[in-house]
Design a protein around this motif. Structure first.
Motif, PDB file in Angstrom:
ATOM      1  N   ALA A   1       0.830  -1.215   0.000  1.00 49.47           N
ATOM      2  CA  ALA A   1       0.000   0.000   0.000  1.00 49.47           C
ATOM      3  C   ALA A   1       0.860   1.259   0.000  1.00 49.47           C
ATOM      4  O   ALA A   1       0.500   2.273   0.604  1.00 49.47           O
ATOM      5  CB  ALA A   1      -0.954   0.000   1.185  1.00 49.47           C
ATOM      6  N   GLY A   2       1.995   1.198  -0.660  1.00 50.02           N
ATOM      7  CA  GLY A   2       2.894   2.339  -0.755  1.00 50.02           C
ATOM      8  C   GLY A   2       3.874   2.469   0.391  1.00 50.02           C
ATOM      9  O   GLY A   2       4.719   3.370   0.385  1.00 50.02           O
ATOM     10  N   VAL A   3       3.789   1.574   1.393  1.00 53.34           N
ATOM     11  CA  VAL A   3       4.644   1.650   2.582  1.00 53.34           C
ATOM     12  C   VAL A   3       5.785   0.646   2.457  1.00 53.34           C
ATOM     13  O   VAL A   3       5.535  -0.530   2.170  1.00 53.34           O
ATOM     14  CB  VAL A   3       3.830   1.341   3.855  1.00 53.34           C
ATOM     15  CG1 VAL A   3       4.728   1.392   5.092  1.00 53.34           C
ATOM     16  CG2 VAL A   3       2.657   2.301   3.992  1.00 53.34           C
ATOM     17  N   PRO A   4       7.030   1.056   2.676  1.00 55.83           N
ATOM     18  CA  PRO A   4       8.133   0.090   2.679  1.00 55.83           C
ATOM     19  C   PRO A   4       7.891  -1.005   3.720  1.00 55.83           C
ATOM     20  O   PRO A   4       7.557  -0.717   4.875  1.00 55.83           O
ATOM     21  CB  PRO A   4       9.352   0.942   3.039  1.00 55.83           C
ATOM     22  CG  PRO A   4       8.989   2.332   2.609  1.00 55.83           C
ATOM     23  CD  PRO A   4       7.520   2.444   2.859  1.00 55.83           C
TER      24      PRO A   4
ATOM     25  N   ALA B   1      -5.731   2.137  -0.248  1.00 59.83           N
ATOM     26  CA  ALA B   1      -5.660   1.911  -1.686  1.00 59.83           C
ATOM     27  C   ALA B   1      -6.322   3.100  -2.366  1.00 59.83           C
ATOM     28  O   ALA B   1      -7.109   3.825  -1.733  1.00 59.83           O
ATOM     29  CB  ALA B   1      -6.380   0.619  -2.076  1.00 59.83           C
ATOM     30  N   PRO B   2      -6.043   3.333  -3.640  1.00 55.47           N
ATOM     31  CA  PRO B   2      -6.738   4.412  -4.357  1.00 55.47           C
ATOM     32  C   PRO B   2      -8.234   4.106  -4.453  1.00 55.47           C
ATOM     33  O   PRO B   2      -8.661   2.953  -4.362  1.00 55.47           O
ATOM     34  CB  PRO B   2      -6.070   4.407  -5.741  1.00 55.47           C
ATOM     35  CG  PRO B   2      -4.765   3.688  -5.547  1.00 55.47           C
ATOM     36  CD  PRO B   2      -5.014   2.673  -4.476  1.00 55.47           C
ATOM     37  N   GLY B   3      -9.021   5.115  -4.685  1.00 57.34           N
ATOM     38  CA  GLY B   3     -10.467   4.925  -4.782  1.00 57.34           C
ATOM     39  C   GLY B   3     -11.081   5.912  -5.747  1.00 57.34           C
ATOM     40  O   GLY B   3     -10.367   6.644  -6.423  1.00 57.34           O
ATOM     41  N   PRO B   4     -12.400   5.935  -5.826  1.00 56.62           N
ATOM     42  CA  PRO B   4     -13.337   5.129  -5.051  1.00 56.62           C
ATOM     43  C   PRO B   4     -13.425   3.688  -5.547  1.00 56.62           C
ATOM     44  O   PRO B   4     -13.088   3.395  -6.699  1.00 56.62           O
ATOM     45  CB  PRO B   4     -14.669   5.856  -5.267  1.00 56.62           C
ATOM     46  CG  PRO B   4     -14.529   6.484  -6.621  1.00 56.62           C
ATOM     47  CD  PRO B   4     -13.090   6.880  -6.732  1.00 56.62           C
TER      48      PRO B   4
ATOM     49  N   PHE C   1       5.672   7.054   5.784  1.00 59.54           N
ATOM     50  CA  PHE C   1       5.939   7.622   4.464  1.00 59.54           C
ATOM     51  C   PHE C   1       7.068   8.646   4.464  1.00 59.54           C
ATOM     52  O   PHE C   1       7.255   9.353   3.486  1.00 59.54           O
ATOM     53  CB  PHE C   1       4.665   8.264   3.896  1.00 59.54           C
ATOM     54  CG  PHE C   1       3.619   7.279   3.481  1.00 59.54           C
ATOM     55  CD1 PHE C   1       3.678   6.669   2.240  1.00 59.54           C
ATOM     56  CD2 PHE C   1       2.597   6.937   4.346  1.00 59.54           C
ATOM     57  CE1 PHE C   1       2.723   5.739   1.862  1.00 59.54           C
ATOM     58  CE2 PHE C   1       1.639   6.015   3.975  1.00 59.54           C
ATOM     59  CZ  PHE C   1       1.695   5.416   2.724  1.00 59.54           C
ATOM     60  N   ALA C   2       7.843   8.711   5.554  1.00 62.07           N
ATOM     61  CA  ALA C   2       8.917   9.709   5.626  1.00 62.07           C
ATOM     62  C   ALA C   2       9.909   9.491   4.485  1.00 62.07           C
ATOM     63  O   ALA C   2      10.259   8.356   4.165  1.00 62.07           O
ATOM     64  CB  ALA C   2       9.628   9.589   6.969  1.00 62.07           C
TER      65      ALA C   2
END
Length: 457
Positions: free
Chosen positions: A9-12, A390-393, A456-457
């Motif tokens: 989800a975009g997180v390492p 996650a992206p939406g809708p 997200f840093a």
């Protein structure tokens, strides 16, 4: 920079694991009394919890609650916690609203159950009609039971065997709803305990927001009823697209199926639920959880036309057990709490406060997500808010399942709890009650920002 495959989800992944490990240790270290009490007393229960869903909380071991008031819990280690779970809607109007607590005390002095109605029952019937619309009401203990009974009526009146539900739906533990779609075909949901009957003989699944798939299922002539929430919940929340509910109503009528609207979670939508707010026209209406202020209660109602049809069926059927009803349903304590909730707690003013607070929460969470450029989104229906990793809708249950990120959500839930904020364990649901304060909402937004800053840093 980590590769995309090293992210969830975009997180390492490494950063997520560090957060999860640290927050779990922090929770456990801060609660020695809770740990000791569980070690001493939890062994009497199957899997150490009195109800198995209590294992679904992501913290290392459950909280033991000492008291709850308004929108705040206190655990036995003395931690005060802003409660945005609110019993997964059961306490949506706050814990122990004063009119309900007063009604419980009064009724407790004159009896808990009689298997006979009271004057409060008559008052509750009128209040239910005033609040939700012109239906012929019955009382159950849980929304699961209410949905079961509604489906019996639908099958009795139509003479058809199947119920149409939506992939990824939630209607309690009704067997008939425990189906899913795989490669376009209805299958029993994986993981069901002790399941021996073939659920596809009595249920068919379609995709939410897909009227073509609904019509295809209805063409068989086997569907007695469409059972749906107005908004898909208990998953990553999915809102209906414009025209979807009008389309369901038209298709149900055209193909001779009944339309059942289950408002057990979407009662958060506004006064009278999503059905009243958006002018839906179900044949059967179901609502539970918070309708009696937290006392285990659900109601289901038939439209006048359907009630007449069922009366004719009921008069002609063979004598015997109907397969509907439980001994403690429609007890006087339920009616005492129903009347108190419907007349003094579930008010237009209460919903106005709830929606104002929920809009503040929605705006704040969305701003944090935008600030950190997270590929996530926020969705709201009335007083109910969710952040989705996650992206939406999202459009349907299949997309909701793909958007669910258990590792990310579990780490965030525990981290929020360590910062004094409790959200629902099954997904990222948050409710704003009439008792929720601005400062509680702002604390949740600040805690969310602190956690995303690290991720997200």
């Amino acid at each position: 920079m980590p590769r995309q495959t090293d992210r969830i989800a975009g997180v390492p992944k490494s950063r997520l694991q560090d957060l999860a490990t640290r927050e779990a240790k922090r929770f456990a270290r801060a609660r020695p009394e809770t740990r000791a009490a569980l070690e001493l007393g939890a062994g009497a229960f199957l899997d150490s919890v009195p109800m198995h869903w209590m294992k679904d909380w992501p913290m290392p071991f459950p909280l033991l609650v000492r008291e709850a008031k308004g929108a705040r819990l206190t655990d036995i280690d003395g931690f005060g916690i802003d409660d945005f779970c609110l019993g997964d809607t059961g306490s949506m109007f706050g814990h122990s609203p004063k009119p309900v607590a007063k009604a419980i005390r009064k009724q407790a002095r004159i009896g808990l159950t009689y298997m006979l109605p009271t004057e409060a029952a008559l008052e509750a019937g009128a209040l239910l009609t005033k609040r939700f619309g012109d239906f012929r009401w019955q009382i159950a203990t849980t929304a699961t039971d209410a949905n079961r009974f509604a489906l019996r009526v639908a099958r009795a009146v139509t003479g058809r065997p199947k119920v149409l539900v939506f992939n990824g739906c939630y209607h309690g533990t009704v067997d008939d709803t425990m189906v899913a779609l795989k490669d376009g075909k209805t299958i029993p949901r994986p993981g069901l305990v002790g399941q021996v009957a073939d659920l596809t003989r009595t249920a068919v699944a379609a995709e939410f927001n897909d009227l073509a798939s609904v019509e295809e299922a209805l063409r068989s002539g086997e569907v007695a009823a469409i059972l749906t929430e107005p908004v898909m919940t208990n998953s990553c929340m999915v809102l209906p697209e414009p025209g979807f509910h009008d389309g369901l109503r038209e298709l149900a009528t055209r193909y001779g199926a009944l339309l059942i609207i289950d408002e057990t979670h979407t009662i958060s939508s506004g006064l009278g639920g999503y059905t009243r707010v958006h002018g839906l026209s179900p044949d059967i209406f179901v609502v539970g959880k918070c309708v009696a202020g937290g006392m285990p209660t659900a109601v289901w109602g038939l439209s006048p036309k359907l009630a007449e049809a069922f009366a004719s069926y009921d008069a002609a059927r063979a004598p015997g057990h109907s397969g509907m009803g439980t001994t403690l349903s429609a007890n006087p304590m339920q009616f005492a709490c129903l009347t108190a909730t419907l007349s003094e707690v579930m008010t237009r003013e209460a919903y106005a406060r709830m929606e104002k607070g929920a809009a503040r929460l929605e705006k704040g969470l969305a701003a944090v997500i935008a600030k950190h450029k997270a590929p996530w989104h926020v969705v709201r229906v009335g007083a109910r808010v969710e952040f989705i990793c996650a992206p939406g809708p999202l459009k349907n249950g299949s997309e909701a399942a793909q958007a669910h990120q258990p590792e990310v959500e579990a780490a965030i839930h525990t981290a929020l709890l360590n910062r004094g904020c409790l959200i629902a364990p099954f997904h990222n649901m948050m409710l704003v009650s009439p008792a929720t304060k601005k400062r509680q909402i702002d604390r949740l937004i600040a805690a969310f920002d602190e956690i995303l800053t690290e991720l997200f840093a």
